[in-house]
Scaffold this motif. Structure first.
Motif, PDB file in Angstrom:
ATOM      1  N   GLY A 168      47.116  65.319 -18.218  1.00 41.96           N
ATOM      2  CA  GLY A 168      47.582  66.180 -19.299  1.00 41.96           C
ATOM      3  C   GLY A 168      47.811  65.424 -20.589  1.00 41.96           C
ATOM      4  N   SER A 169      48.294  64.193 -20.481  1.00 44.83           N
ATOM      5  CA  SER A 169      48.608  63.417 -21.677  1.00 44.83           C
ATOM      6  C   SER A 169      47.376  62.961 -22.426  1.00 44.83           C
ATOM      7  CB  SER A 169      49.456  62.193 -21.293  1.00 44.83           C
ATOM      8  OG  SER A 169      48.712  61.312 -20.482  1.00 44.83           O
ATOM      9  N   ILE A 170      46.208  62.887 -21.734  1.00 46.68           N
ATOM     10  CA  ILE A 170      44.988  62.469 -22.423  1.00 46.68           C
ATOM     11  C   ILE A 170      44.036  63.643 -22.631  1.00 46.68           C
ATOM     12  CG2 ILE A 170      45.109  60.119 -21.571  1.00 46.68           C
ATOM     13  CD1 ILE A 170      43.059  60.777 -19.474  1.00 46.68           C
ATOM     14  N   GLY A 171      44.541  64.861 -22.406  1.00 50.63           N
ATOM     15  CA  GLY A 171      43.752  66.043 -22.694  1.00 50.63           C
ATOM     16  C   GLY A 171      42.667  66.323 -21.687  1.00 50.63           C
ATOM     17  N   LYS A 266      53.514  53.537  -9.960  1.00 51.93           N
ATOM     18  CA  LYS A 266      53.180  54.945 -10.123  1.00 51.93           C
ATOM     19  C   LYS A 266      51.712  55.112 -10.500  1.00 51.93           C
ATOM     20  CE  LYS A 266      56.204  57.618 -12.185  1.00 51.93           C
ATOM     21  NZ  LYS A 266      57.184  58.124 -13.186  1.00 51.93           N
ATOM     22  N   VAL A 267      51.207  54.215 -11.359  1.00 50.88           N
ATOM     23  CA  VAL A 267      49.794  54.270 -11.728  1.00 50.88           C
ATOM     24  C   VAL A 267      48.916  54.007 -10.505  1.00 50.88           C
ATOM     25  CG1 VAL A 267      47.982  53.145 -13.081  1.00 50.88           C
ATOM     26  CG2 VAL A 267      50.186  53.659 -14.129  1.00 50.88           C
ATOM     27  N   LEU A 415      50.681  52.759 -20.243  1.00 53.99           N
ATOM     28  CA  LEU A 415      49.895  52.020 -19.257  1.00 53.99           C
ATOM     29  C   LEU A 415      49.006  52.951 -18.443  1.00 53.99           C
ATOM     30  CD1 LEU A 415      49.263  49.424 -17.619  1.00 53.99           C
ATOM     31  CD2 LEU A 415      51.256  49.979 -16.193  1.00 53.99           C
ATOM     32  N   GLY A 416      49.575  54.018 -17.903  1.00 52.58           N
ATOM     33  CA  GLY A 416      48.811  54.922 -17.054  1.00 52.58           C
ATOM     34  C   GLY A 416      47.675  55.595 -17.794  1.00 52.58           C
ATOM     35  N   GLN A 417      47.917  55.977 -19.049  1.00 51.92           N
ATOM     36  CA  GLN A 417      46.871  56.634 -19.822  1.00 51.92           C
ATOM     37  C   GLN A 417      45.688  55.704 -20.035  1.00 51.92           C
ATOM     38  OE1 GLN A 417      48.606  58.166 -23.440  1.00 51.92           O
ATOM     39  NE2 GLN A 417      50.457  58.808 -22.376  1.00 51.92           N
ATOM     40  N   PHE A 418      45.961  54.452 -20.406  1.00 51.86           N
ATOM     41  CA  PHE A 418      44.893  53.499 -20.653  1.00 51.86           C
ATOM     42  C   PHE A 418      44.087  53.234 -19.374  1.00 51.86           C
ATOM     43  CE2 PHE A 418      47.204  52.303 -24.558  1.00 51.86           C
ATOM     44  CZ  PHE A 418      46.136  52.235 -25.443  1.00 51.86           C
ATOM     45  N   MET A 424      37.944  56.420 -15.627  1.00 51.47           N
ATOM     46  CA  MET A 424      37.113  57.616 -15.615  1.00 51.47           C
ATOM     47  C   MET A 424      35.910  57.509 -16.540  1.00 51.47           C
ATOM     48  SD  MET A 424      40.127  60.499 -15.460  1.00 51.47           S
ATOM     49  CE  MET A 424      38.978  61.851 -15.564  1.00 51.47           C
ATOM     50  N   ARG A 425      35.949  56.609 -17.517  1.00 54.30           N
ATOM     51  CA  ARG A 425      34.855  56.514 -18.476  1.00 54.30           C
ATOM     52  C   ARG A 425      33.845  55.414 -18.145  1.00 54.30           C
ATOM     53  NH1 ARG A 425      38.212  56.910 -24.195  1.00 54.30           N
ATOM     54  NH2 ARG A 425      38.736  59.123 -24.069  1.00 54.30           N
TER      55      ARG A 425
END
Length: 432
Positions: A168-171, A266-267, A415-418, A424-425
């Motif tokens: 959710g935080s990265i859309g 958590k990540v 951290l988790g977003q990065f 995924m990319r």
């Protein structure tokens, strides 16, 4: 004649409680790291570390109570009782205390019944007319000598919730497999059809197959199909990946008043859930590196702790490389989460050489050699640094240059977003 009187059903707090939302609120408490070995005194680092995390049922009840207060789910009268204020009616005060104690017991029991937690020892029954909190309170009496543990279901759920927040935080609302530039036959049609070749998935393009047959024989019934008429859909080639998550558990990961280790755990749980549900062909292994390095099962990650350790990055990379070389995957990568410089090195005779003062050239050279070996083995290293010291920046840049990986300078909030965006990319590529 027997009569039945029906009255309106009024929901209690337990029925209106969102158990999963509560577990989400308790995530940091359930995954808290603490410091291995209790309080520790060091001539340079000073006094740090606390007692092992309180895994008692009493601590769990207190955490649940705090979560209910923070989310505004307690009645004003209950809040007044918790603040030590009286409603003016002693009997009502006692009834409110009993309701709170029963509610906490019911929530704990529901967490156990749903399979999120288990207990090592059955709780004792509270005595009558006891206060909810404080010395000799009902919570203390009921939770004495009882320890709780997260179950596999609980760990997986926390991974799912963390992943949901990160997406959710990265859309992102959905995710698929690792895309590559290659095409192959599969279930999803994503390109023009091709002539069937032995070994392809027999995902027939019926229209194209019939068209080829009609062009060859003309319009007529029955239609005779030949081997050369068969056309199959093409789909994007889906690659598989082997990942080792290297977690730094040296003393600095909870030093200076900040817990950096719990967000890293958590990540790891989020990545585990992502791989298990969306990339079933992928593998994820976890390596802790400190004075030495060790692999731990995902199920033990929730209880992993930092300790009075140095940072033996070389040994962590060496273990991660051995694990990855045993994986027959298209991609091999190391995700390294750390907040400090390499400060330890395992000598050929097994002794640990340590130097916490600056960047030791001997330790650095050994680390760079291991990074180069990872590159020759086709292993990509992506480094996530939780500190921004000038010397650390240069170290991470050199590691990235050697292995042609990526470097991210982040913090516990991002951290988790990065990590998730990078995971995924990424594309299939061969490191030469």
């Amino acid at each position: 004649m027997r009569y039945t009187t029906y009255s309106r059903y009024v929901k209690g707090l337990l029925e209106t409680l969102n158990l999963q939302a509560l577990l989400d609120q308790l995530a940091d408490f359930l995954l808290q790291s603490g410091f291995a070995g209790g309080p520790y005194s060091h001539p340079f680092w000073g006094e740090f570390g606390e007692e092992d995390p309180d895994r008692s049922l009493d601590a769990l009840r207190q955490a649940i109570l705090q979560a209910l207060m923070d989310s505004g789910q307690l009645t004003p009268d209950m809040l007044n009782v918790l603040r030590g204020e009286s409603t003016g009616d002693a009997q009502k005060d006692q009834e409110l205390q009993k309701q709170l104690a029963d509610l906490l017991d019911q929530i704990v029991q529901k967490l156990i019944d749903e399979g999120y937690l288990n207990l090592q020892q059955a709780p004792k029954m509270p005595g009558a007319q006891q206060p909810v909190l404080g010395p000799g309170g009902m919570a203390k009496e009921a939770a004495q000598q009882v320890q709780f543990n997260l179950t596999d279901k609980g760990i997986d759920f926390l991974g799912f919730r963390t992943l949901k927040h990160l997406l959710g935080s990265i859309g992102k609302s959905s995710f698929g497999a690792h895309e590559t530039e290659h095409l192959a036959t599969g279930v999803e049609a994503e390109s023009a059809s091709k002539r069937y070749e032995y070994g392809d998935t027999l995902n027939l393009d019926v229209n194209a197959t019939l068209s080829h047959a009609l062009k060859r024989e003309g319009l007529g019934v029955p239609i005779n199909l030949e081997y050369d008429d068969l056309m199959v859909h093409q789909a994007e080639y889906r690659s598989s990946s082997a990942t080792v998550l290297m977690l730094d558990c040296s003393h600095s990961m909870i030093l200076y008043g900040e817990d950096r280790f719990t967000p890293a755990k958590k990540v790891a749980l989020a990545l585990t859930h992502l791989i298990r549900t969306q990339f079933p062909g992928d593998t994820l292994r976890v390596v802790l590196f400190h004075d030495t390095a060790e692999e731990i099962p995902i199920g033990q990650l929730a209880h992993a702790q930092v300790g009075p350790y140095h940072t033996n990055t070389t040994e962590g990379l060496k273990l991660a490389r051995r694990i990855l070389m045993g994986q027959r995957k298209d991609m091999r990568q190391i995700i390294m989460i750390t907040d400090g410089k390499p400060s330890a090195l395992t000598q050929p005779d097994g002794r640990i050489y340590v130097n916490s003062m600056g960047l030791d050239p001997h330790i650095l050279q050994a680390t760079y050699r291991e990074v180069a070996l990872c590159r020759r083995s086709g292993i990509l290293i992506n480094t996530f640094m939780l500190a921004r010291d000038r010397s650390l920046v240069e170290f991470v840049k050199k590691v990235s240059a050697i292995c042609r990986g990526k470097a991210y300078f982040t913090n516990t909030m991002t951290l988790g977003q990065f990590i998730l965006m990078d995971f995924m990319r990424r594309k299939t590529r061969r490191v030469s």
